[in-house]
Design a protein around this motif. Structure first.
Motif, PDB file in Angstrom:
ATOM      1  N   GLY A 113       0.824  -1.205   0.000  1.00 55.94           N
ATOM      2  CA  GLY A 113       0.000   0.000   0.000  1.00 55.94           C
ATOM      3  C   GLY A 113       0.857   1.253   0.000  1.00 55.94           C
ATOM      4  N   VAL A 114       0.330   2.304  -0.554  1.00 59.56           N
ATOM      5  CA  VAL A 114       1.041   3.579  -0.605  1.00 59.56           C
ATOM      6  C   VAL A 114       1.425   4.069   0.793  1.00 59.56           C
ATOM      7  N   PRO A 115       0.547   3.928   1.819  1.00 58.06           N
ATOM      8  CA  PRO A 115       0.931   4.418   3.144  1.00 58.06           C
ATOM      9  C   PRO A 115       2.132   3.693   3.758  1.00 58.06           C
ATOM     10  N   VAL A 116       2.454   2.499   3.267  1.00 58.78           N
ATOM     11  CA  VAL A 116       3.593   1.756   3.797  1.00 58.78           C
ATOM     12  C   VAL A 116       4.801   1.884   2.872  1.00 58.78           C
ATOM     13  N   ALA A 117       4.613   1.584   1.599  1.00 55.77           N
ATOM     14  CA  ALA A 117       5.738   1.526   0.658  1.00 55.77           C
ATOM     15  C   ALA A 117       6.304   2.901   0.303  1.00 55.77           C
ATOM     16  N   LEU A 118       5.436   3.884   0.126  1.00 53.85           N
ATOM     17  CA  LEU A 118       5.910   5.203  -0.293  1.00 53.85           C
ATOM     18  C   LEU A 118       6.806   5.876   0.747  1.00 53.85           C
ATOM     19  N   PRO A 119       6.494   5.817   2.048  1.00 54.41           N
ATOM     20  CA  PRO A 119       7.418   6.405   3.024  1.00 54.41           C
ATOM     21  C   PRO A 119       8.803   5.754   3.019  1.00 54.41           C
ATOM     22  N   VAL A 120       8.865   4.464   2.713  1.00 51.52           N
ATOM     23  CA  VAL A 120      10.170   3.804   2.614  1.00 51.52           C
ATOM     24  C   VAL A 120      10.971   4.440   1.479  1.00 51.52           C
ATOM     25  N   LEU A 121      10.317   4.638   0.336  1.00 54.88           N
ATOM     26  CA  LEU A 121      11.000   5.267  -0.802  1.00 54.88           C
ATOM     27  C   LEU A 121      11.373   6.713  -0.485  1.00 54.88           C
ATOM     28  N   CYS A 128      12.143   7.949   2.374  1.00 52.97           N
ATOM     29  CA  CYS A 128      13.330   7.909   3.254  1.00 52.97           C
ATOM     30  C   CYS A 128      14.590   7.598   2.443  1.00 52.97           C
ATOM     31  N   ALA A 129      14.494   6.668   1.506  1.00 54.58           N
ATOM     32  CA  ALA A 129      15.652   6.340   0.673  1.00 54.58           C
ATOM     33  C   ALA A 129      16.038   7.522  -0.209  1.00 54.58           C
ATOM     34  N   ILE A 130      15.056   8.237  -0.735  1.00 57.10           N
ATOM     35  CA  ILE A 130      15.328   9.430  -1.546  1.00 57.10           C
ATOM     36  C   ILE A 130      16.019  10.492  -0.685  1.00 57.10           C
ATOM     37  N   ALA A 131      15.493  10.726   0.506  1.00 55.72           N
ATOM     38  CA  ALA A 131      16.103  11.716   1.403  1.00 55.72           C
ATOM     39  C   ALA A 131      17.539  11.321   1.747  1.00 55.72           C
ATOM     40  N   TYR A 132      17.774  10.048   2.000  1.00 48.03           N
ATOM     41  CA  TYR A 132      19.120   9.583   2.325  1.00 48.03           C
ATOM     42  C   TYR A 132      20.056   9.787   1.137  1.00 48.03           C
ATOM     43  N   ALA A 133      19.588   9.451  -0.059  1.00 40.98           N
ATOM     44  CA  ALA A 133      20.422   9.624  -1.256  1.00 40.98           C
ATOM     45  C   ALA A 133      20.739  11.099  -1.487  1.00 40.98           C
TER      46      ALA A 133
END
Length: 191
Positions: free
Chosen positions: A48-56, A58-63
């Motif tokens: 679901g977007v509420p679970v998977a999108l925050p993971v992405l 966070c990865a975008i912010a880290y990158a």
């Protein structure tokens, strides 16, 4: 190339209501409501977007924090491609879902979301400097396991037919290929 061909074959069978669809429905009916409902629901929710999108995110912010500029944009565009491709396919095929009279179940949006969100997160983490404890094998293994769990949960819970999930498992790597290529190119250039 093989995944694109398999995706095309599955889509053709779903659109034409071919023999593969009848087999899919027999297999699906034998799998629905197997396993603990709470666990299959949890696995389904991973896409679901509420679970998977925050993971992405966070990865975008880290990158971005680690100095990558283009790859995070490519990752966001790859994620945006999911609904841009999946929604028209759902409408065009109008496949009825299992255990419901509703339509527009092919391909699985949750599975495609999981594949791209977790896959793009893994590719971003592989392309930038990361902590020593984060081994190179961990992000892709986690992405594959989370995506597989999503698809299995969706089928076992009765939300999707197996072909809906299989098609999205094929679509995910195809959508991620340009991001993978860009990440490898960034690594080869040393930045």
């Amino acid at each position: 190339m093989a995944l694109t061909a398999l995706f095309g074959l599955i889509t053709w069978q779903v659109a034409a209501d071919g023999p593969l669809v009848r087999l899919d429905e027999r297999v699906g009916e034998s799998l629905f409501r197997r396993g603990p409902a709470a666990l299959t629901q949890l696995f389904s929710d991973l896409g679901g977007v509420p679970v998977a999108l925050p993971v992405l995110v966070c990865a975008i912010a880290y990158a971005l924090w680690r100095g990558a500029r283009r790859l995070p944009v490519y990752a966001a565009l790859t994620m945006a491609a999911v609904p841009a491709l999946v929604i028209p396919l759902k409408v065009a095929t109008a496949r009825q879902g299992p255990l419901t009279e509703a339509v527009n179940y092919y391909p699985s949006g949750h599975t495609a979301t999981a594949a791209v969100a977790y896959g793009a997160s893994a590719l971003l983490l592989l392309a930038v400097d990361r902590p020593a404890w984060l081994r190179a094998w961990l992000p892709p293994v986690a992405a594959v396991l989370l995506t597989a769990a999503t698809g299995v949960g969706l089928v076992l819970h009765g939300y999707h037919w197996p072909l809906d999930v299989l098609a999205s498992w094929c679509l995910g790597p195809v959508l991620l290929a340009p991001l993978w290529w860009a990440g490898r190119r960034r690594a080869a250039n040393g930045r």
